[in-house]
Design an enzyme around this catalytic site. Structure first.
Site, PDB file in Angstrom:
ATOM      1  CG  ASP A   1      -4.648   5.621   0.809  1.00 23.86           C
ATOM      2  OD1 ASP A   1      -5.437   4.697   1.043  1.00 23.86           O
ATOM      3  OD2 ASP A   1      -4.688   6.726   1.389  1.00 23.86           O
TER       4      ASP A   1
ATOM      5  CG  ASP B   1      -2.296   0.481   0.982  1.00 27.96           C
ATOM      6  OD1 ASP B   1      -2.428   1.567   0.404  1.00 27.96           O
ATOM      7  OD2 ASP B   1      -3.246  -0.221   1.355  1.00 27.96           O
TER       8      ASP B   1
ATOM      9  CD  GLU C   1      -8.755   4.392  -1.946  1.00 25.23           C
ATOM     10  OE1 GLU C   1      -9.725   4.108  -1.236  1.00 25.23           O
ATOM     11  OE2 GLU C   1      -7.867   5.166  -1.558  1.00 25.23           O
TER      12      GLU C   1
ATOM     13  CG  HIS D   1      -9.090  -1.431   4.071  1.00 26.73           C
ATOM     14  ND1 HIS D   1      -8.892  -1.417   2.701  1.00 26.73           N
ATOM     15  CD2 HIS D   1      -8.672  -0.234   4.519  1.00 26.73           C
ATOM     16  CE1 HIS D   1      -8.384  -0.255   2.364  1.00 26.73           C
ATOM     17  NE2 HIS D   1      -8.231   0.485   3.437  1.00 26.73           N
ATOM     18  CG  ASP D   2     -11.436   1.920   3.048  1.00 23.96           C
ATOM     19  OD1 ASP D   2     -11.012   1.917   4.213  1.00 23.96           O
ATOM     20  OD2 ASP D   2     -10.765   2.322   2.067  1.00 23.96           O
TER      21      ASP D   2
HETATM   22  C1  GLC Z   1      -8.116   5.238   1.626  1.00 28.99           C
HETATM   23  C2  GLC Z   1      -7.954   4.022   2.501  1.00 28.99           C
HETATM   24  C3  GLC Z   1      -8.664   4.260   3.790  1.00 28.99           C
HETATM   25  C4  GLC Z   1      -8.029   5.451   4.460  1.00 28.99           C
HETATM   26  C5  GLC Z   1      -7.980   6.672   3.544  1.00 28.99           C
HETATM   27  C6  GLC Z   1      -6.995   7.679   4.047  1.00 28.99           C
HETATM   28  O1  GLC Z   1      -9.416   5.456   1.246  1.00 28.99           O
HETATM   29  O2  GLC Z   1      -8.383   2.879   1.837  1.00 28.99           O
HETATM   30  O3  GLC Z   1      -8.646   3.141   4.636  1.00 28.99           O
HETATM   31  O4  GLC Z   1      -8.734   5.780   5.625  1.00 28.99           O
HETATM   32  O5  GLC Z   1      -7.573   6.352   2.244  1.00 28.99           O
HETATM   33  O6  GLC Z   1      -5.690   7.221   3.885  1.00 28.99           O
END
Ligand code: GLC
Ligand code: CA
Length: 555
Positions: free
Chosen positions: A200, A98, A255, A327-328
């Site tokens: 991320d 990540d 992401e 995980h979100d």
């Molecule tokens: C992304 C991650 C999430 C995190 C956010 C801030 O969306 O997947 O878990 O809280 O970024 O880093």
């Protein structure tokens, strides 16, 4: 379309804190993961995406990094990491890290320097602005975790930007020094032998200089054009590609909140030299009652419309990633299937069929292969996640919404649903730890666990194993062209995949109602590749059972 290993791969996401604890402190760790590689190898996955394992004060469970080149103490040491990488590679499993570089932790040395004075060499590593006046932040942007996106810092009497928690200050990507340092850090990891990056919120790294007020709601990330897909994001990714990514045989997935199919063709185009693929959130982020907090279910026709648009518009031009959860997000079977006793296993297998037969790289989130479900939270104190905790106080404690109205939404949507410990067996704490877990184990672990699933050939686990194997044996699953049938059906999701002479028919019942399906003539008498029920697929009219899924292959 170019053939690449990452188009043919299946990725398994590990949330290290909740995967496996090796030293009884109740927190999953790297040694715990290494000890479970044989399990993953047996499942057949090709790549692990490791949620952040770097040093972090854990305001947002590792997504707030204080040192990119050190391992979080709770997770182990760099030696443990090297051992994990080596053991994974021995089994032919790659590891994708990540990469959280939209922001750092406020405890990162860059930020500690930056906040110390206006003329510090690191000042410009972050985004500092004067307030509109003494008590008003520079603009009205809201943080994804609630409240203003600006934090006043007394030391220099200015505000810094944090699109997430105030312990996650945003880096200033317009500063070439910042980019240089990040690229050097990425190179260091690549030289270590890792196999890629999941980036991320990478669509948020570039902000408009002027930082005007936005048309804002007070919930989840609606900053409009000012910091999502901002002005220089593609330039920075191309630079990253040129300086780092292109030098290694790695896979990259962005992401990218706010991405559209048009933008995906730029971010992850076959020839745009940015990333290999992106995560899109149209399916999972549809705003409802209270922003992302809603108990409304996406109608199947809408789900199909979204999926189909991505399947067809990216075909031959860019690459999809496929996921139901991570995980979100809440657990896939609880959200898109039916986690009741009667339908849990069947609907989990149906969802897997629907996703794994599509074009794109499939991602399995830990426990999804067991059909793990949402958690029966009882009270606000049960939550560990900063987003859920903040949301509860922002919506309920403030009196905006009543507890009774908000609670069902929080229950269904909280990220903590996905973060409860992996259920390994039916012993205490589901075999995750012999200590006290940092977050409670789902009480259904005696029923749902890896030991039971691996022992039963008809389990959800073995169904996933079979789907993964099929992808390896049938190029049509990876490279075939997608076509939707029965767009208007509210119960059936039916599509075909075609690659030269090969053609697949995928039929998934998303409801608990039996539905008749008229088999297209060309599939009469075709063998069934996989199904989650017994049925007669030779009939002209098939009675598709509740949550039934099957795939026929013509050749
Ligand atoms: C992304 C991650 C999430 C995190 C956010 C801030 O969306 O997947 O878990 O809280 O970024 O880093
Ligand atoms: Ca531990």
């Amino acid at each position: 379309m170019k053939k690449t290993w990452w188009k043919e791969a299946v990725v398994y996401q590990i949330y290290p804190r909740s995967f496996m604890d090796s030293n009884c402190d109740g927190i999953g760790d790297l040694k715990g993961i290494t000890g479970r590689l044989d399990y993953l190898n047996y499942l057949g996955i090709d790549v692990i995406w490791l949620s952040p394992v770097y040093q972090s004060p854990n305001d947002d469970n590792g997504y707030d990094i204080s040192d990119y080149q050190a391992i979080m103490h709770e997770f182990g040491t760099m030696e443990d990491f090297d051992e994990l990488l080596e053991q994974a590679h021995k089994r032919g499993i790659r590891i994708v890290m990540d990469l959280v570089v939209n922001h750092t932790s406020d405890e990162h040395k860059w930020f500690m320097e930056s906040r110390s004075s206006k003329d510090n060499a690191y000042r410009d590593y972050y985004i500092w602005r004067e307030g509109k006046d003494a008590d008003t932040p520079p603009n009205n942007w809201g943080s994804c975790f609630g409240g203003s996106a600006w934090q006043y810092d007394e030391r220099t009497e200015m505000y810094y930007l944090h699109l997430f928690s105030k312990k996650q200050p945003d880096l200033n990507w317009d500063n070439p020094e910042v980019r240089k340092n990040i690229f050097a850090m990425m190179t260091w990891w690549c030289d270590k032998g890792i196999d890629g990056f999941r980036m991320d919120v990478i669509s948020m790294i570039s902000k408009t200089k002027e930082m005007p007020d936005g048309k804002l709601t007070d919930f989840y990330g609606d900053y409009g054009p000012y910091c999502v897909n901002g002005p220089n994001v593609h330039r920075y990714l191309q630079e990253m590609n040129e300086k780092v990514l292109s030098k290694y045989d790695i896979m990259t997935v962005g992401e990218t909140p706010g991405v559209t199919t048009k933008l995906a063709k730029q971010y992850a185009g076959e020839d745009t030299n940015e990333l290999n693929m992106v995560f899109q959130f149209e399916l999972v982020d549809t705003p409802g009652k209270y922003g992302k907090w809603t108990d409304e279910k996406l109608p199947l026709t809408e789900l199909k419309r979204i999926m189909t648009r991505w399947q067809t518009e990216l075909y031959g031009q860019a690459w999809n990633s496929l996921f139901w959860d991570n995980h979100d997000q809440p657990r896939a079977v609880s959200r898109f299937g039916d986690d009741s006793k009667t339908h849990r296993e069947t609907s989990a297998k149906m969802l897997a069929t629907c996703l794994h037969m599509m074009q794109g790289t499939p991602y399995i989130y830990q426990g999804e292969e067991l059909g793990m479900t949402n958690f029966p939270f009882k009270k606000p104190e049960d939550f560990r996640d900063i987003e859920s905790i903040n949301a509860y106080s922002e919506w309920c404690r403030s009196g905006k919404v009543s507890h009774d109205d908000f609670w069902p939404c929080l229950l269904l949507r909280s990220r903590d649903n996905a973060r409860t410990p992996m259920q390994w067996d039916d012993t205490s704490q589901a075999g995750f730890t012999s200590g006290t877990p940092w977050i409670a184990v789902n009480p259904n672990y005696k029923e749902i666990n890896a030991k039971k699933e691996t022992a039963n050939p008809d389990s959800v686990f073995h169904y996933y194993k079979k789907l993964i194997a099929l992808r390896k044996q049938n190029p049509v699953i990876v490279y075939g062209k997608y076509e939707l049938l029965l767009a208007d059906s509210e119960t059936l999701y039916v599509y075909t995949r075609t690659l030269e002479e090969e053609k697949l028919l995928v039929v998934c019942n998303f409801s608990d109602q039996e539905t008749t399906f008229a088999l297209p003539e060309e599939f009469a008498g075709c063998p069934c590749l996989i199904s989650n029920k017994e049925n007669d697929y030779g009939k002209a009219n098939i009675m598709v059972k509740p949550y039934e899924a099957f795939v026929l292959k013509k050749n």
